[in-house]
Write a protein that holds these residues in place. Structure first.
Motif, PDB file in Angstrom:
ATOM      1  N   ASP A 189      59.475  30.100  41.956  1.00  0.00           N
ATOM      2  CA  ASP A 189      59.153  29.938  40.539  1.00  0.00           C
ATOM      3  C   ASP A 189      58.999  31.276  39.818  1.00  0.00           C
ATOM      4  OD1 ASP A 189      59.228  27.211  40.814  1.00  0.00           O
ATOM      5  OD2 ASP A 189      57.062  26.975  41.062  1.00  0.00           O
TER       6      ASP A 189
ATOM      7  N   SER B  12      67.941  24.778  42.727  1.00  0.00           N
ATOM      8  CA  SER B  12      67.094  25.963  42.901  1.00  0.00           C
ATOM      9  C   SER B  12      67.202  26.570  44.300  1.00  0.00           C
ATOM     10  CB  SER B  12      65.626  25.623  42.605  1.00  0.00           C
ATOM     11  OG  SER B  12      65.464  25.284  41.252  1.00  0.00           O
TER      12      SER B  12
ATOM     13  N   ASN C 203      67.786  32.513  36.178  1.00  0.00           N
ATOM     14  CA  ASN C 203      68.458  31.626  35.222  1.00  0.00           C
ATOM     15  C   ASN C 203      69.066  32.411  34.061  1.00  0.00           C
ATOM     16  OD1 ASN C 203      67.882  29.350  36.721  1.00  0.00           O
ATOM     17  ND2 ASN C 203      66.024  28.850  35.570  1.00  0.00           N
ATOM     18  N   GLU C 204      68.398  33.483  33.641  1.00  0.00           N
ATOM     19  CA  GLU C 204      68.932  34.328  32.579  1.00  0.00           C
ATOM     20  C   GLU C 204      70.248  34.953  33.027  1.00  0.00           C
ATOM     21  OE1 GLU C 204      66.091  37.221  31.427  1.00  0.00           O
ATOM     22  OE2 GLU C 204      64.729  35.784  30.486  1.00  0.00           O
TER      23      GLU C 204
ATOM     24  N   LYS D 141      62.492  32.532  39.009  1.00  0.00           N
ATOM     25  CA  LYS D 141      63.452  31.556  38.490  1.00  0.00           C
ATOM     26  C   LYS D 141      63.951  31.911  37.089  1.00  0.00           C
ATOM     27  CE  LYS D 141      62.773  27.570  40.131  1.00  0.00           C
ATOM     28  NZ  LYS D 141      62.197  26.251  40.450  1.00  0.00           N
ATOM     29  N   GLU D 142      63.052  32.373  36.229  1.00  0.00           N
ATOM     30  CA  GLU D 142      63.444  32.688  34.855  1.00  0.00           C
ATOM     31  C   GLU D 142      64.477  33.815  34.815  1.00  0.00           C
ATOM     32  OE1 GLU D 142      61.470  34.090  30.577  1.00  0.00           O
ATOM     33  OE2 GLU D 142      60.176  33.555  32.274  1.00  0.00           O
ATOM     34  N   LYS D 143      64.210  34.868  35.566  1.00  0.00           N
ATOM     35  CA  LYS D 143      65.136  35.999  35.608  1.00  0.00           C
ATOM     36  C   LYS D 143      66.492  35.575  36.176  1.00  0.00           C
ATOM     37  CE  LYS D 143      65.537  40.722  37.378  1.00  0.00           C
ATOM     38  NZ  LYS D 143      64.904  41.767  38.238  1.00  0.00           N
TER      39      LYS D 143
END
Length: 245
Positions: A229, A216, A236-237, A232-234
């Protein structure tokens, strides 16, 4: 000279009157309205362009910090309050300045000048100042640094670091970053979203330059940029679409 349309919001009549006096004696400020409630402020914003708010934090209907989160992000905010415990929180909502009552005209003018400088810098990020190629793709942007306008090739930017009142733009193969007194929001809006991503409150990275991701953290040589955090989702996408399976 740029003229800033401003609104004052404070439920204390004496504080409201003092700020009105200060605004009226400042040449680059134009008073659009003085309000004692959030509803009055929101009505003013609907009717006329507003560039700057002088806003109290403790008000009967809504907290000034919360109010600053729901208004247009392009409207600059200077908090004027009797309480010092909200100073850190004010920077999280990108306030231009934080003044403690009673406010002298010298303090007021210093804060107003910060807003004026920011408005001037923002104008340099307008799309008219962005050089495009034949396909319409953003090739370069202009930033102000040390009272000069510098043209920066977008493809050469590694990452941008946001500090308290300014940013540092790190360029590939350059030792020293470019320092500019502008907000992270302004530089984020100027950079092409298909190439640059906000990965942390304090960092924007050129995704085409990302070579290593370690637990990360994005690695640029000896620099480790954290991926928070909330982003992180964006991230990782984006990375997931590039992974060879």
């Amino acid at each position: 000279m740029i003229k800033l349309n401003c609104v004052i919001i404070d439920d204390e009549p004496l504080a409201l009157g003092l700020l009105e006096t200060y605004v009226n004696q400042t040449p680059f400020l134009h008073l659009v309205n003085s309000c004692s409630s959030a509803s009055e402020l929101l009505e003013s914003i609907k009717k006329e362009r507003v560039d700057l708010l002088f806003m109290d934090i403790h008000m009967p209907d809504i907290n000034g910090l919360e109010l600053s989160k729901i208004i247009d992000n392009n409207i600059m905010v200077i908090f004027v309050t009797a309480y010092d415990q909200y100073a850190v929180e004010s920077y999280k909502v990108n306030a231009v300045d934080y003044l403690l009552k009673p406010v002298s005209y010298a303090e007021f003018l210093s804060a107003a000048n910060k807003a004026l400088n920011l408005a001037d810098l923002r104008s340099s990020f307008q799309r008219a100042d962005i050089a495009n190629d034949d396909s319409g793709e953003c090739n370069s942007i202009f930033v102000k640094s040390d009272y000069k306008l510098l043209q920066i090739k977008v493809k050469d930017v590694l990452y941008v670091e946001g500090l308290k009142d300014y940013i540092k733009i790190y360029i590939e193969n350059e030792i020293n970053p470019i320092v500019s007194l502008v907000s992270m929001k302004s530089i984020e809006e100027a950079l092409p979203t298909e190439k640059f991503m906000r990965v942390h409150r304090s960092y924007i990275v050129n995704m085409s330059k990302v070579k290593i991701v370690d637990r990360s953290r994005i690695v640029f040589g000896k620099v480790y940029i954290p991926i928070s955090d909330s982003y992180k989702e964006k991230f990782n996408e984006f990375v997931g679409l590039k992974i060879v399976k």
